[in-house]
Write a protein that holds these residues in place. Structure first.
Motif, PDB file in Angstrom:
ATOM      1  N   ALA A   1       0.856  -1.180   0.000  1.00 34.92           N
ATOM      2  CA  ALA A   1       0.000   0.000   0.000  1.00 34.92           C
ATOM      3  C   ALA A   1       0.898   1.237   0.000  1.00 34.92           C
ATOM      4  O   ALA A   1       1.502   1.570   1.019  1.00 34.92           O
ATOM      5  CB  ALA A   1      -0.931   0.002   1.205  1.00 34.92           C
ATOM      6  N   LEU A   2       1.007   1.882  -1.150  1.00 29.50           N
ATOM      7  CA  LEU A   2       1.844   3.073  -1.296  1.00 29.50           C
ATOM      8  C   LEU A   2       1.000   4.302  -0.977  1.00 29.50           C
ATOM      9  O   LEU A   2       0.014   4.585  -1.659  1.00 29.50           O
ATOM     10  CB  LEU A   2       2.393   3.157  -2.723  1.00 29.50           C
ATOM     11  CG  LEU A   2       3.192   4.408  -3.078  1.00 29.50           C
ATOM     12  CD1 LEU A   2       4.391   4.572  -2.157  1.00 29.50           C
ATOM     13  CD2 LEU A   2       3.639   4.366  -4.530  1.00 29.50           C
TER      14      LEU A   2
ATOM     15  N   VAL B   1      -2.376   2.020  -4.551  1.00 28.36           N
ATOM     16  CA  VAL B   1      -1.964   3.398  -4.276  1.00 28.36           C
ATOM     17  C   VAL B   1      -3.064   4.079  -3.466  1.00 28.36           C
ATOM     18  O   VAL B   1      -4.248   4.036  -3.847  1.00 28.36           O
ATOM     19  CB  VAL B   1      -1.692   4.170  -5.576  1.00 28.36           C
ATOM     20  CG1 VAL B   1      -1.314   5.616  -5.273  1.00 28.36           C
ATOM     21  CG2 VAL B   1      -0.590   3.491  -6.371  1.00 28.36           C
ATOM     22  N   ILE B   2      -2.673   4.699  -2.346  1.00 30.38           N
ATOM     23  CA  ILE B   2      -3.614   5.376  -1.456  1.00 30.38           C
ATOM     24  C   ILE B   2      -3.219   6.843  -1.370  1.00 30.38           C
ATOM     25  O   ILE B   2      -2.094   7.160  -0.969  1.00 30.38           O
ATOM     26  CB  ILE B   2      -3.607   4.735  -0.055  1.00 30.38           C
ATOM     27  CG1 ILE B   2      -4.005   3.255  -0.152  1.00 30.38           C
ATOM     28  CG2 ILE B   2      -4.538   5.480   0.887  1.00 30.38           C
ATOM     29  CD1 ILE B   2      -3.870   2.513   1.154  1.00 30.38           C
ATOM     30  N   VAL B   3      -4.123   7.715  -1.760  1.00 36.10           N
ATOM     31  CA  VAL B   3      -3.891   9.160  -1.682  1.00 36.10           C
ATOM     32  C   VAL B   3      -4.547   9.654  -0.400  1.00 36.10           C
ATOM     33  O   VAL B   3      -5.782   9.689  -0.295  1.00 36.10           O
ATOM     34  CB  VAL B   3      -4.446   9.886  -2.915  1.00 36.10           C
ATOM     35  CG1 VAL B   3      -4.127  11.380  -2.840  1.00 36.10           C
ATOM     36  CG2 VAL B   3      -3.870   9.290  -4.189  1.00 36.10           C
ATOM     37  N   ASN B   4      -3.732  10.037   0.580  1.00 39.19           N
ATOM     38  CA  ASN B   4      -4.221  10.444   1.897  1.00 39.19           C
ATOM     39  C   ASN B   4      -4.342  11.967   1.987  1.00 39.19           C
ATOM     40  O   ASN B   4      -3.883  12.696   1.107  1.00 39.19           O
ATOM     41  CB  ASN B   4      -3.261   9.914   2.975  1.00 39.19           C
ATOM     42  CG  ASN B   4      -3.835  10.046   4.366  1.00 39.19           C
ATOM     43  OD1 ASN B   4      -5.047  10.128   4.554  1.00 39.19           O
ATOM     44  ND2 ASN B   4      -2.965  10.068   5.365  1.00 39.19           N
TER      45      ASN B   4
ATOM     46  N   VAL C   1      -7.025   4.666  -4.330  1.00 40.31           N
ATOM     47  CA  VAL C   1      -8.080   4.990  -3.370  1.00 40.31           C
ATOM     48  C   VAL C   1      -7.768   6.353  -2.759  1.00 40.31           C
ATOM     49  O   VAL C   1      -6.637   6.610  -2.339  1.00 40.31           O
ATOM     50  CB  VAL C   1      -8.176   3.922  -2.258  1.00 40.31           C
ATOM     51  CG1 VAL C   1      -9.391   4.173  -1.381  1.00 40.31           C
ATOM     52  CG2 VAL C   1      -8.237   2.522  -2.856  1.00 40.31           C
ATOM     53  N   PHE C   2      -8.770   7.214  -2.698  1.00 40.13           N
ATOM     54  CA  PHE C   2      -8.622   8.550  -2.130  1.00 40.13           C
ATOM     55  C   PHE C   2      -9.319   8.565  -0.771  1.00 40.13           C
ATOM     56  O   PHE C   2     -10.528   8.308  -0.680  1.00 40.13           O
ATOM     57  CB  PHE C   2      -9.228   9.594  -3.066  1.00 40.13           C
ATOM     58  CG  PHE C   2      -8.585   9.636  -4.430  1.00 40.13           C
ATOM     59  CD1 PHE C   2      -7.498  10.459  -4.672  1.00 40.13           C
ATOM     60  CD2 PHE C   2      -9.053   8.818  -5.454  1.00 40.13           C
ATOM     61  CE1 PHE C   2      -6.897  10.484  -5.921  1.00 40.13           C
ATOM     62  CE2 PHE C   2      -8.459   8.841  -6.711  1.00 40.13           C
ATOM     63  CZ  PHE C   2      -7.377   9.669  -6.936  1.00 40.13           C
TER      64      PHE C   2
ATOM     65  N   ASN D   1     -11.218  -3.305   0.874  1.00 40.92           N
ATOM     66  CA  ASN D   1     -11.831  -4.018  -0.248  1.00 40.92           C
ATOM     67  C   ASN D   1     -10.903  -4.050  -1.453  1.00 40.92           C
ATOM     68  O   ASN D   1     -10.790  -5.074  -2.142  1.00 40.92           O
ATOM     69  CB  ASN D   1     -13.164  -3.369  -0.625  1.00 40.92           C
ATOM     70  CG  ASN D   1     -14.256  -3.662   0.391  1.00 40.92           C
ATOM     71  OD1 ASN D   1     -14.204  -4.667   1.105  1.00 40.92           O
ATOM     72  ND2 ASN D   1     -15.244  -2.794   0.468  1.00 40.92           N
ATOM     73  N   ARG D   2     -10.231  -2.937  -1.729  1.00 33.90           N
ATOM     74  CA  ARG D   2      -9.273  -2.903  -2.846  1.00 33.90           C
ATOM     75  C   ARG D   2      -8.099  -3.835  -2.590  1.00 33.90           C
ATOM     76  O   ARG D   2      -7.619  -4.512  -3.495  1.00 33.90           O
ATOM     77  CB  ARG D   2      -8.775  -1.469  -3.050  1.00 33.90           C
ATOM     78  CG  ARG D   2      -9.778  -0.535  -3.683  1.00 33.90           C
ATOM     79  CD  ARG D   2      -9.968  -0.883  -5.142  1.00 33.90           C
ATOM     80  NE  ARG D   2     -10.761   0.123  -5.844  1.00 33.90           N
ATOM     81  CZ  ARG D   2     -11.040   0.083  -7.135  1.00 33.90           C
ATOM     82  NH1 ARG D   2     -10.574  -0.920  -7.860  1.00 33.90           N
ATOM     83  NH2 ARG D   2     -11.778   1.010  -7.693  1.00 33.90           N
TER      84      ARG D   2
END
Length: 558
Positions: free
Chosen positions: A338-339, A373-376, A414-415, A429-430
């Motif tokens: 998970a980046l 990829v997770i945009v936090n 994911v955002f 879920n992703r």
């Protein structure tokens, strides 16, 4: 008065299941000289989630992490001698193996009870207090060489205030240099009686000295907890068998990686729905790669929070350098990466990924791991004056990721806002969807039917030079790996392999993961000449006989 028994440890009487002690004078409190009746309880058969929890506490730099590594028999926790700083900041949990005992051991940060409110030390003490409330036993570690330190007395007061139900076991660590005849070890033990927690145990986490004494001290307490506190029943004991489990249902290893201060630890707390690791505005708070276990929709997930990913330089030494090495090892052990990206930095820098983040993504792909990829910090882009920035970030990230990693299409993005707790279900879920694709297996018959259709729609420059694929099969999963058996000397070109890879992802919904295709040459059979066919039969009589026998048919071959 302290009555100590000096024993000469004999190497020939060591238990093979216990960590061996040195051949030297050993100090054992009188309460451990009695023989207790063995119980029928077998800790090795108890499921991990039902085992008792033992917390290691103490002031900074007394060897808590070294003892943790000794108990779990692996070097997981960072150990570095830094009197002016604190290496451990978060709670680390592992399975302790001490002889036939099994228990969950937790390593904690060094306690300083007088730390100012709002500081890192104050926040780590709050996390330790929460963990202590859910623990069953505590190991109070002191430094035998330093004697009774004023901070030890403060830790004892803190322990009575936050854990009145727990009577800790006092362990004098670093005692290997005090085993001599001048009575220095007895003097150090006498000082620790001021703590009010009973007889201390002399150990050395570095060398393994005193582990049998720790075993004899823990054994009756752990037995009492399991037998009399209601935690021991038939439901928590396994039968020892290991039934076959589908690969996609096996525990998932998820590593959270990214640059410093992008919200990795906040995301871990959000996924666990508890304050498990230290968070704050300071960059580089996390040093250890913290591994935790939790359940989501009936699936076991091992979650690893890593330190901020930085390039190791010659100037970086000590704990910072060890953190970088540990983060890289965690990436190689994980199934899914998970980046985490920072949405605010994307707007300010006008680009989605920095060089360090591109290195992480490409490294994950090269190692065959799944990537999410997770945009936090999307909450910082909400508002009337930031609506355009919110939309631009969502579009730019998707486009740039495809540009940076062109060999993988459909990488999930994911955002979220980890601080507000938004996006937890979407992230999990992703991750699970990517993991199931990563573990997928396709039947050979289905693959060969697909191959006939896909080869007919591919445009070949030279039909005569078109490679003849005899059959196509999957040889392994995690990640999906396929082998194309090509007839003749004509091999598949890089363009052909890219075409097959793209077709596999589109037709079998395998986007977002690495797919590997290898090719093997198959000898071309000449069926036109009878002489050649007869010669081939005569040259391989054994292989023909083996094929008939393996088919288990009563056919005689002459």
């Amino acid at each position: 008065m302290l009555r100590l028994v000096l024993l000469r440890i004999r190497t020939g009487t060591r238990s093979r299941n216990l960590t061996p002690s040195f051949t030297s004078l050993h100090v054992i409190p009188r309460c451990f000289c009695t023989h207790e009746k063995k119980s029928s309880l077998d800790f090795t058969r108890i499921e991990v989630q039902h085992l008792p929890r033992v917390l290691i506490i103490g002031r900074p730099n007394v060897g808590k992490s070294a003892l943790f590594n000794r108990l779990i028999r692996r070097r997981e926790a960072l150990v570095y001698n830094t009197p002016e700083d604190h290496v451990t900041r978060d709670i680390r949990e592992g399975l302790a193996k001490l002889g036939d005992l099994r228990f969950r051991v937790l390593d904690s940060a060094g306690l300083e009870a007088q730390a100012c409110s709002g500081t890192i030390l104050h926040r780590t003490a709050s996390i330790t207090a929460n963990v202590l409330h859910n623990s069953h036993l505590a190991l109070f570690v002191t430094d035998a060489r330093a004697g009774l330190h004023p901070l030890d007395l403060e830790v004892a007061k803190w322990l009575r205030r936050h854990g009145p139900q727990i009577k800790p076991i006092v362990a004098m660590n670093k005692s290997e240099s005090l085993f001599d005849s001048d009575g220095s070890l007895a003097s150090a033990a006498n000082e620790l009686y001021r703590l009010g927690f009973g007889d201390p145990i002399a150990i050395s986490a570095e060398t393994g000295l005193g582990m049998p004494d720790l075993y004899h001290c823990l054994r009756p307490l752990l037995h009492q907890h399991m037998l009399h506190d209601g935690d021991h029943d038939n439901s928590c004991i396994g039968d020892g068998s290991t039934p076959e489990i589908e690969e996609s249902k096996l525990p998932l290893q998820l590593a959270i990686v990214g640059r410093p201060n992008v919200g990795k630890s906040t995301l871990l707390n959000t996924l666990l729905q508890e304050d498990r690791v230290l968070v704050g505005p300071e960059a580089g708070l996390t040093r250890d790669s913290i591994r935790t276990e939790f359940e989501f929709q009936g699936r076991t997930i091992y979650l690893v929070d890593t330190a901020g990913w930085l390039h190791r330089t010659k100037q970086e030494k000590g704990a910072a350098s060890l953190s970088i090495m540990q983060s890289r090892k965690s990436l190689l052990r994980a199934h899914i990466i998970a980046l985490v990206l920072d949405a605010e930095e994307i707007v300010n820098a006008r680009r989605s990924m920095t060089h360090a983040e591109v290195v992480i993504a490409r490294r994950a792909v090269e190692e065959g791991r799944g990537l999410v990829v997770i945009v936090n910090k999307m909450d910082l882009l909400r508002g009337k004056d930031k609506t355009s920035s919110y939309e631009k970030v969502m579009e730019a990230v998707l486009q740039e990721i495809q540009t940076v990693i062109p060999q993988i299409t459909g990488i999930p993005v994911v955002f979220i806002s980890a601080l507000e707790g938004r996006g937890r279900t979407a992230v999990l879920n992703r991750v699970i969807d990517t993991y199931e694709k990563w573990c997928s297996r396709l039947p050979t018959a289905r693959l060969n039917r697909w191959l006939q259709k896909v080869m007919s729609r591919h445009s070949w420059k030279d039909q005569a030079a078109q490679p003849k694929i005899k059959y196509f099969t999957q040889v392994k999963a995690r990640p999906p790996t396929f082998v194309a058996f090509v007839r003749g000397k004509t091999q598949l070109s890089d363009t052909d392999i890219r075409f097959l890879t793209k077709s596999l992802k589109e037709d079998f919904d395998l986007g977002g993961i690495t797919i590997r295709i290898m090719q093997r040459s198959v000898a071309k059979k000449d069926a036109t000449g009878s002489s050649s066919s007869s010669s081939s039969k005569s040259s391989h009589p054994v292989s023909r006989a083996e094929r008939v026998v393996s088919d288990k048919r009563s056919v005689s071959v002459e």
